[in-house]
Write a protein that holds these residues in place. Structure first.
Motif, PDB file in Angstrom:
ATOM      1  N   PRO A   1      -0.685   7.006  21.123  1.00 56.39           N
ATOM      2  CA  PRO A   1       0.998   7.000  21.208  1.00 56.39           C
ATOM      3  C   PRO A   1       1.330   8.422  20.618  1.00 56.39           C
ATOM      4  O   PRO A   1       2.605   8.722  21.438  1.00 56.39           O
ATOM      5  CB  PRO A   1       1.387   5.913  20.371  1.00 56.39           C
TER       6      PRO A   1
ATOM      7  N   VAL B   1       0.708  11.597  21.631  1.00 53.43           N
ATOM      8  CA  VAL B   1       0.552  12.269  22.505  1.00 53.43           C
ATOM      9  C   VAL B   1       2.011  12.476  23.352  1.00 53.43           C
ATOM     10  O   VAL B   1       2.053  13.305  24.109  1.00 53.43           O
ATOM     11  CB  VAL B   1      -0.654  12.306  23.447  1.00 53.43           C
ATOM     12  N   GLY B   2       2.506  11.517  23.273  1.00 53.72           N
ATOM     13  CA  GLY B   2       3.653  11.293  23.998  1.00 53.72           C
ATOM     14  C   GLY B   2       5.047  12.043  23.485  1.00 53.72           C
ATOM     15  O   GLY B   2       5.985  12.271  23.928  1.00 53.72           O
ATOM     16  N   LEU B   3       4.770  12.596  22.350  1.00 52.88           N
ATOM     17  CA  LEU B   3       5.541  13.301  21.343  1.00 52.88           C
ATOM     18  C   LEU B   3       5.454  14.767  21.305  1.00 52.88           C
ATOM     19  O   LEU B   3       4.691  15.134  20.509  1.00 52.88           O
ATOM     20  CB  LEU B   3       6.155  12.658  20.072  1.00 52.88           C
ATOM     21  N   PRO B   4       6.031  15.641  22.315  1.00 56.96           N
ATOM     22  CA  PRO B   4       5.924  17.052  22.244  1.00 56.96           C
ATOM     23  C   PRO B   4       6.163  17.734  21.235  1.00 56.96           C
ATOM     24  O   PRO B   4       7.055  17.255  20.323  1.00 56.96           O
ATOM     25  CB  PRO B   4       6.564  17.632  23.529  1.00 56.96           C
TER      26      PRO B   4
ATOM     27  N   GLU C   1       9.559  18.160  20.358  1.00 56.29           N
ATOM     28  CA  GLU C   1      10.604  16.810  20.283  1.00 56.29           C
ATOM     29  C   GLU C   1      10.482  16.344  18.659  1.00 56.29           C
ATOM     30  O   GLU C   1      10.748  15.388  18.290  1.00 56.29           O
ATOM     31  CB  GLU C   1      10.138  15.822  21.142  1.00 56.29           C
ATOM     32  N   ARG C   2       9.785  17.219  17.894  1.00 57.44           N
ATOM     33  CA  ARG C   2       9.171  16.941  16.465  1.00 57.44           C
ATOM     34  C   ARG C   2      10.054  17.410  15.389  1.00 57.44           C
ATOM     35  O   ARG C   2      10.101  16.952  14.176  1.00 57.44           O
ATOM     36  CB  ARG C   2       7.747  17.101  16.144  1.00 57.44           C
ATOM     37  N   TYR C   3      10.904  18.312  15.769  1.00 60.97           N
ATOM     38  CA  TYR C   3      11.983  18.894  14.859  1.00 60.97           C
ATOM     39  C   TYR C   3      11.177  19.358  13.572  1.00 60.97           C
ATOM     40  O   TYR C   3      11.886  19.059  12.366  1.00 60.97           O
ATOM     41  CB  TYR C   3      13.080  17.597  14.397  1.00 60.97           C
TER      42      TYR C   3
ATOM     43  N   PHE D   1       9.064  18.188  11.809  1.00 57.47           N
ATOM     44  CA  PHE D   1       8.226  16.882  11.168  1.00 57.47           C
ATOM     45  C   PHE D   1       6.914  17.371  11.245  1.00 57.47           C
ATOM     46  O   PHE D   1       6.246  17.673  12.280  1.00 57.47           O
ATOM     47  CB  PHE D   1       8.662  15.624  11.554  1.00 57.47           C
ATOM     48  N   THR D   2       6.191  16.765  10.334  1.00 59.75           N
ATOM     49  CA  THR D   2       4.675  16.715  10.224  1.00 59.75           C
ATOM     50  C   THR D   2       4.389  15.154  10.615  1.00 59.75           C
ATOM     51  O   THR D   2       4.512  14.239   9.470  1.00 59.75           O
ATOM     52  CB  THR D   2       4.183  16.920   8.876  1.00 59.75           C
ATOM     53  N   VAL D   3       3.968  14.801  11.775  1.00 56.63           N
ATOM     54  CA  VAL D   3       4.071  13.243  11.952  1.00 56.63           C
ATOM     55  C   VAL D   3       2.679  12.923  11.786  1.00 56.63           C
ATOM     56  O   VAL D   3       1.563  13.613  12.305  1.00 56.63           O
ATOM     57  CB  VAL D   3       4.232  12.991  13.608  1.00 56.63           C
TER      58      VAL D   3
ATOM     59  N   VAL E   1       2.102   6.533  13.602  1.00 56.29           N
ATOM     60  CA  VAL E   1       3.059   5.894  14.640  1.00 56.29           C
ATOM     61  C   VAL E   1       2.794   4.493  14.638  1.00 56.29           C
ATOM     62  O   VAL E   1       1.740   4.099  14.650  1.00 56.29           O
ATOM     63  CB  VAL E   1       2.796   6.857  15.969  1.00 56.29           C
TER      64      VAL E   1
END
Ligand SMILES: [Mn+2]
Ligand SMILES: [Mn+2]
Ligand SMILES: [Zn+2]
Ligand SMILES: [Zn+2]
Lengths: 151, 151
Positions: free
Chosen positions: B107, B109-112, B115-117, B119-121, B124
């Motif tokens: 999941p 990979v859906g967040l380019p 689009e992460r502003y 953030f260290t993601v 999920v």
DNA sequence: CTGTTGACTTAGACAGTGTCTAAGGTAGGG
DNA sequence: CCCTACCTTAGACACTGTCTAAGTCAACAG
């Protein structure tokens, strides 16, 4: 959101002062307030508004689809007026900040039919978790930020 | 899960009767019990176990990564012993049933990056919602099932 | 085996979040 | 301007989770 009151009128809602201030507090898009935060802000505009009315009004707005409920943690639900543009959420583990994000692919496509076990899947909520830029730079400041937010 | 007690011993945990029964209740994989449900099942094996100990033990198991907390709604958190195999959840809106699912694509990979502003993601959580096969067939039965589950 | 000790468990009070009820108030139609 | 059905209110209540102080015991040393 600016014509929320017009939409409520169209639904034959009685337009009370209480409902107006709740709508006004939610008017800024991209906010994710708890019911208590909304009550505090509404009370600043209309001091006698009660907690029960805020909960009632939020429940009605959710029921008609004008506001979304967001449960990112086990704490209080957050109310999201950005209901007319599908989006997901990015949450900072340290300070709790919430940002709207728009994944490039529909999160539903990741779930093949074989993995649906006969369910009719109609919605999907995705919560991306990590550290926001502020918190990633220096965890001491991050911890105090969370403490401040919770105080 | 069957060697959870061995792993706890390796972590130098004191192996009390209370911790053993909590581990035993969680032993069946693919369960998603609330703390109160775990307390009820544990008390059937060890009647004097307290609520506080169940909460303490679950908190410790979560802290060391042996159990996951799942917050699908605004209600009680659920505790998931299936912590060693990444998965997501499929929830029935009507009866509350929870199933583990394994999306075909990560999941994240859906967040380019754009689009992460900043953030260290790192994690999920995806919750797919809809109706389970039982509830899709006849909403009357579904509603009563939810009522039963909540009673 | 026995004694010691610090980690663990316990009951119950307390806190945060949300729901409900009964009584009073008022928006909006006539 | 009146009615009345709908809305708001205070506060009690329910559910979920946390905390504290006192008692208990698992593990280890001797
Ligand atoms: Mn949002
Ligand atoms: Mn699971
Ligand atoms: Zn942060
Ligand atoms: Zn169902």
């Amino acid at each position: 959101m600016s014509d929320l009151l017009a939409r409520l009128r169209a639904r034959r809602w009685r337009l009370t002062a209480q409902r107006r201030v709740v709508a006004q507090v939610l008017d800024g898009d991209h906010v994710h307030f708890t019911a208590e935060e909304i009550h505090a802000r509404a009370a600043a505009l209309l001091p006698e508004i009660s907690r029960a009315t805020v909960y009632n009004t939020l429940g009605e707005l959710v029921a008609i689809g004008e506001v979304l409920e967001v449960s990112t943690d086990g704490r209080a639900k957050r109310y999201d007026p950005n209901a007319h543009h599908a989006h997901q959420h990015l949450v900072c583990d340290s300070c709790g900040t919430i940002r709207d994000v728009h994944p490039s692919v529909d999160p539903l496509v990741g779930l093949p039919t074989a993995e649906r076990y006969g369910f009719t899947v109609s919605r999907v909520a995705v919560t991306y978790r990590g550290l926001c830029p502020d918190c990633a730079a220096g965890s001491a400041g991050a911890a105090s930020a969370l403490t401040d937010a919770e105080a």
